[in-house]
Design an enzyme around this catalytic site. Structure first.
Site, PDB file in Angstrom:
ATOM      1  N   HIS A  46     -10.855 -14.717-103.607  1.00 33.97           N
ATOM      2  CA  HIS A  46     -11.932 -14.627-104.703  1.00 33.97           C
ATOM      3  C   HIS A  46     -10.914 -14.598-105.965  1.00 33.97           C
ATOM      4  O   HIS A  46     -11.080 -15.298-107.018  1.00 33.97           O
ATOM      5  CB  HIS A  46     -12.932 -13.802-104.712  1.00 33.97           C
ATOM      6  CG  HIS A  46     -14.020 -14.033-105.542  1.00 33.97           C
ATOM      7  ND1 HIS A  46     -14.865 -13.149-106.316  1.00 33.97           N
ATOM      8  CD2 HIS A  46     -14.549 -15.325-105.889  1.00 33.97           C
ATOM      9  CE1 HIS A  46     -15.772 -13.730-106.961  1.00 33.97           C
ATOM     10  NE2 HIS A  46     -15.734 -15.026-106.732  1.00 33.97           N
ATOM     11  N   CYS A  57     -10.907  -9.162-117.237  1.00 31.35           N
ATOM     12  CA  CYS A  57      -9.781  -8.314-116.315  1.00 31.35           C
ATOM     13  C   CYS A  57     -10.142  -8.734-114.828  1.00 31.35           C
ATOM     14  O   CYS A  57     -11.335  -8.365-114.420  1.00 31.35           O
ATOM     15  CB  CYS A  57      -9.984  -6.764-116.429  1.00 31.35           C
ATOM     16  SG  CYS A  57      -8.873  -5.870-115.590  1.00 31.35           S
ATOM     17  N   VAL A  58      -9.259  -9.242-114.032  1.00 30.11           N
ATOM     18  CA  VAL A  58      -9.575  -9.859-112.858  1.00 30.11           C
ATOM     19  C   VAL A  58      -8.527  -9.023-111.959  1.00 30.11           C
ATOM     20  O   VAL A  58      -7.208  -8.872-112.228  1.00 30.11           O
ATOM     21  CB  VAL A  58      -9.377 -11.399-112.667  1.00 30.11           C
ATOM     22  CG1 VAL A  58      -9.824 -11.792-111.379  1.00 30.11           C
ATOM     23  CG2 VAL A  58     -10.164 -11.914-113.675  1.00 30.11           C
ATOM     24  N   GLU A 111      -9.790  -7.830-101.682  1.00 24.70           N
ATOM     25  CA  GLU A 111      -9.328  -8.193-100.286  1.00 24.70           C
ATOM     26  C   GLU A 111      -9.250  -9.801 -99.793  1.00 24.70           C
ATOM     27  O   GLU A 111      -8.614 -10.309 -98.983  1.00 24.70           O
ATOM     28  CB  GLU A 111     -10.190  -7.538 -99.377  1.00 24.70           C
ATOM     29  CG  GLU A 111     -10.321  -6.091 -99.144  1.00 24.70           C
ATOM     30  CD  GLU A 111     -11.352  -5.451 -98.267  1.00 24.70           C
ATOM     31  OE1 GLU A 111     -11.336  -4.263 -98.104  1.00 24.70           O
ATOM     32  OE2 GLU A 111     -11.983  -6.353 -97.876  1.00 24.70           O
ATOM     33  N   ARG A 146      -1.747  -2.378-119.338  1.00 24.99           N
ATOM     34  CA  ARG A 146      -1.847  -3.640-120.305  1.00 24.99           C
ATOM     35  C   ARG A 146      -2.978  -3.653-121.128  1.00 24.99           C
ATOM     36  O   ARG A 146      -3.333  -4.583-121.864  1.00 24.99           O
ATOM     37  CB  ARG A 146      -1.748  -4.879-119.603  1.00 24.99           C
ATOM     38  CG  ARG A 146      -0.245  -5.183-119.014  1.00 24.99           C
ATOM     39  CD  ARG A 146      -0.363  -6.016-117.523  1.00 24.99           C
ATOM     40  NE  ARG A 146       0.851  -6.296-117.223  1.00 24.99           N
ATOM     41  CZ  ARG A 146       1.643  -5.417-116.438  1.00 24.99           C
ATOM     42  NH1 ARG A 146       1.043  -4.199-115.996  1.00 24.99           N
ATOM     43  NH2 ARG A 146       2.887  -5.477-116.106  1.00 24.99           N
TER      44      ARG A 146
HETATM   45  N1  LIG Z   1     -13.792  -9.704-109.217  1.00 25.23           N
HETATM   46  C1  LIG Z   1     -14.003  -9.931-110.509  1.00 25.23           C
HETATM   47  C2  LIG Z   1     -14.977 -10.704-111.030  1.00 25.23           C
HETATM   48  N2  LIG Z   1     -15.769 -11.318-110.262  1.00 25.23           N
HETATM   49  C3  LIG Z   1     -16.936 -11.877-110.907  1.00 25.23           C
HETATM   50  C4  LIG Z   1     -16.731 -13.430-111.394  1.00 25.23           C
HETATM   51  O1  LIG Z   1     -16.132 -13.330-112.616  1.00 25.23           O
HETATM   52  C5  LIG Z   1     -18.233 -13.925-111.733  1.00 25.23           C
HETATM   53  O2  LIG Z   1     -18.679 -13.187-112.786  1.00 25.23           O
HETATM   54  C6  LIG Z   1     -18.871 -14.257-110.500  1.00 25.23           C
HETATM   55  O3  LIG Z   1     -18.027 -14.818-109.298  1.00 25.23           O
HETATM   56  C7  LIG Z   1     -20.204 -15.088-110.973  1.00 25.23           C
HETATM   57  O4  LIG Z   1     -19.990 -16.058-111.312  1.00 25.23           O
HETATM   58  N3  LIG Z   1     -14.885 -10.827-112.513  1.00 25.23           N
HETATM   59  C8  LIG Z   1     -13.941 -10.229-113.176  1.00 25.23           C
HETATM   60  O5  LIG Z   1     -13.903 -10.386-114.511  1.00 25.23           O
HETATM   61  N4  LIG Z   1     -12.944  -9.596-112.579  1.00 25.23           N
HETATM   62  C9  LIG Z   1     -12.933  -9.236-111.481  1.00 25.23           C
HETATM   63  O6  LIG Z   1     -12.031  -8.411-110.896  1.00 25.23           O
HETATM   64  C1  LIG Z   2     -11.315 -10.946-108.192  1.00 22.17           C
HETATM   65  C2  LIG Z   2     -12.532 -10.545-107.379  1.00 22.17           C
HETATM   66  O1  LIG Z   2     -13.638 -11.068-107.259  1.00 22.17           O
HETATM   67  C3  LIG Z   2     -12.366  -9.240-106.598  1.00 22.17           C
HETATM   68  O2  LIG Z   2     -12.267  -8.215-107.154  1.00 22.17           O
HETATM   69  C4  LIG Z   2     -13.470  -9.165-105.266  1.00 22.17           C
HETATM   70  O3  LIG Z   2     -13.121  -8.399-104.456  1.00 22.17           O
HETATM   71  P1  LIG Z   2     -12.900  -9.037-102.732  1.00 22.17           P
HETATM   72  O4  LIG Z   2     -12.074 -10.075-103.076  1.00 22.17           O
HETATM   73  O5  LIG Z   2     -12.557  -7.950-101.918  1.00 22.17           O
HETATM   74  O6  LIG Z   2     -14.255  -9.453-102.464  1.00 22.17           O
END
Ligand SMILES: Nc1c(NC[C@H](O)[C@H](O)[C@H](O)CO)[nH]c(=O)[nH]c1=O
Ligand SMILES: CC(=O)[C@@H](O)COP(=O)(O)O
Length: 165
Positions: free
Chosen positions: A98, A90-91, A95, A137
């Site tokens: 990323h 779940c991503v 802000e 979802r």
């Molecule tokens: N922000 C979210 C992440 N961030 C971490 C990355 O997936 C990864 O573990 C890191 O960049 C080190 O390689 N991961 C998610 O699954 N969901 C998020 O919302």
């Molecule tokens: C998808 C991500 O990595 C995110 O949740 C991290 O948050 P940010 O973009 O505010 O650093």
């Protein structure tokens, strides 16, 4: 909007093969664990209710969705007997950009692993604008993406078996 008021997990109109012959791996990202945990439960129960044997379901956690590609590659490299790998994550948009990089990397990465090993690798990763969309979802009003991923894995395992001859 395509998903408005639609339960994405309604498979009543489609034929689902028996999962009993197949071996599945499930890789689950730990980020947003309350969501990915619900996705996992949906996927696991969908496999079982369609005939999969508990002993044929191998579950693993990874830190985040970005690591799902590595997990799928390692699983298929070291376990050629697997019939499908289900990847759950779940991503949620934050802000920064990323979010975009993770989502693109995982989608493309999992697709590449599937082709590399000629095995189904299922993209069961929510990519949402906010927490509520993820909740909706992962067992909410739009169903459970984990259910969908499991059904997709069963169908693709059957297709692969059929095409192998
Ligand atoms: N922000 C979210 C992440 N961030 C971490 C990355 O997936 C990864 O573990 C890191 O960049 C080190 O390689 N991961 C998610 O699954 N969901 C998020 O919302
Ligand atoms: C998808 C991500 O990595 C995110 O949740 C991290 O948050 P940010 O973009 O505010 O650093």
């Amino acid at each position: 909007m395509a998903t408005q008021l639609k339960n994405l997990s309604d498979f009543s109109a489609t034929e689902i093969p028996s999962a009993s012959p197949y071996k599945f791996a499930i890789a689950v990202a730990e980020w947003n664990a309350e969501i990915t945990g619900a996705l996992y439960e949906g996927a696991y129960q969908s496999l079982i209710s369609n005939g999969a044997l508990a002993d044929n379901i191998y579950s693993y956690n990874v830190p985040g969705s970005f690591e799902l590609t590595s997990a799928a590659d390692l699983l298929l490299k070291n376990n050629p007997e697997l019939d499908a790998v289900i990847c759950l994550g779940c991503v949620i948009q934050g802000e920064t950009k990323h979010f975009d990089f993770i989502c693109d990397a995982v989608a493309n990465g999992l697709s590449n692993v599937a082709v590399k090993y000629s095995k189904p690798v299922i993209f069961g990763v929510l990519t949402t604008n906010n927490q509520q969309q993820a909740v909706d979802r992962a067992g909410g009003k739009h169903g459970n993406k984990g259910d969908e991923a499991a059904i997709t894995a069963i169908k693709m395992a059957k297709l692969a078996e059929t095409l192998k001859g």
